[in-house]
Design an enzyme around this catalytic site. Structure first.
Site, PDB file in Angstrom:
ATOM      1  N   ARG A 172      -7.712  54.308  43.471  1.00 40.58           N
ATOM      2  CA  ARG A 172      -8.057  55.336  44.456  1.00 40.58           C
ATOM      3  C   ARG A 172      -8.068  56.713  43.782  1.00 40.58           C
ATOM      4  O   ARG A 172      -8.916  57.547  44.095  1.00 40.58           O
ATOM      5  CB  ARG A 172      -7.077  55.315  45.626  1.00 40.58           C
ATOM      6  CG  ARG A 172      -7.209  54.085  46.513  1.00 40.58           C
ATOM      7  CD  ARG A 172      -6.309  54.160  47.720  1.00 40.58           C
ATOM      8  NE  ARG A 172      -6.725  55.218  48.648  1.00 40.58           N
ATOM      9  CZ  ARG A 172      -5.975  55.645  49.659  1.00 40.58           C
ATOM     10  NH1 ARG A 172      -4.763  55.130  49.864  1.00 40.58           N
ATOM     11  NH2 ARG A 172      -6.423  56.592  50.474  1.00 40.58           N
ATOM     12  N   CYS A 231      -0.190  61.925  48.266  1.00 39.22           N
ATOM     13  CA  CYS A 231      -0.624  60.530  48.312  1.00 39.22           C
ATOM     14  C   CYS A 231      -1.842  60.480  49.224  1.00 39.22           C
ATOM     15  O   CYS A 231      -2.680  61.368  49.173  1.00 39.22           O
ATOM     16  CB  CYS A 231       0.517  59.637  48.798  1.00 39.22           C
ATOM     17  SG  CYS A 231       1.187  60.132  50.416  1.00 39.22           S
TER      18      CYS A 231
END
Length: 276
Positions: A172, A231
């Site tokens: 990601r 995050c």
């Protein structure tokens, strides 16, 4: 005080003269609500807390899991029996993300005696119960700001002149995949530091010296302002902040994280591996 507690230590304290309030915060990203699992069996005396509804505000411009309204959060904690001076232990199903989110929120709102059950429910070897407790109301009154936070602007500054860690999976970070947010990639200048490397095969945090070596290799010792962390939506980032504390570093969470950053098309996005 260490931010984590072992299952044996938790069992001993729960049987002692000053037992901790136990909070069950089982949760999975994109998964079913954790309440049915809680009702099927939980630590004796534990109260269920819903991460999506009670440990976060409504999704929007602030990201998928923005910080909850402090007064609403305080009401949830009081209903669970949390007092100003009551020790608290939080646990989840074993991944550690949700428990770290609850730990961080309590610390951010001024509670000084909260720990995460290392390894979560999977580390517990004692009996479970289906009995739903009804604790006496606590007197915890949140005072937000006890821990520092970052917004988008200060996170970008950390990435430029300090150290900003991206706690998501490496794919990601690189932008290879993005299953949730508007676009893949990372904040320019951020360093990839997946939370999976904070724990062993059983989901327990690595020893302090190993975590310290990990974060030192990422540049934590060279950052005089602490270490910024983000995050996807401010949940797994709390796990990284907790790991940094075990290691002896100060982690500063960007609660909006990538879900907030990437929602604004004017903000820059970097892809690919970290520059060498």
């Amino acid at each position: 005080m260490k931010p984590i507690i072992t299952a044996s230590e938790c069992a001993s304290e729960s049987a002692g003269s000053r037992p901790p309030v136990l909070l069950d915060v089982r949760w999975q990203l994109g998964g079913p609500n954790g309440r049915p699992d809680y009702e099927a069996g939980h630590l004796p005396g534990a109260v269920f807390v819903d991460l999506d509804a009670e440990l976060a505000g409504p999704a929007g411009d602030g990201g998928r899991h923005p910080l909850p309204d402090p007064e609403a959060f305080g009401a949830v904690m009081r209903r669970a029996g949390v007092g100003q001076d009551t020790p608290v232990v939080v646990y989840d199903g074993g991944q550690g993300w949700a428990a770290a989110r609850a730990w961080w929120l309590l610390r951010w709102t001024g509670h000084r005696d909260v720990r995460v059950l290392d390894g979560g429910l999977t580390a517990w070897t004692g009996d479970l119960t289906t009995e739903i407790p009804h604790p006496a109301e606590g007197d915890f009154r949140p005072k937000p700001g006890a821990l520092p936070t970052l917004d988008a602007e200060s996170a970008a500054a950390f990435a430029r002149s300090g150290l900003l860690l991206d706690a998501r999976a490496a794919e990601r970070y690189r932008g290879d995949v993005e299953p949730i947010d508007r676009v893949g990639g990372h904040i320019p200048g951020a360093v990839s530091a997946p939370t999976t490397q904070n724990v062993d095969a059983d989901g327990r945090y690595l020893p302090a010296e190993q975590l310290a070596a990990r974060f030192a290799a990422l540049g934590a010792e060279d950052s005089t302002e602490g270490v910024g962390v983000y995050c996807g939506s401010g949940v797994s980032g709390a796990h990284e902040v907790l790991a940094l504390e075990i290691a002896g570093f100060t982690g500063v969470l960007y609660p909006g994280s990538w879900s907030e950053w990437s929602s604004d098309p004017s903000r820059p996005v970097a892809t690919g591996p970290e520059p060498q």
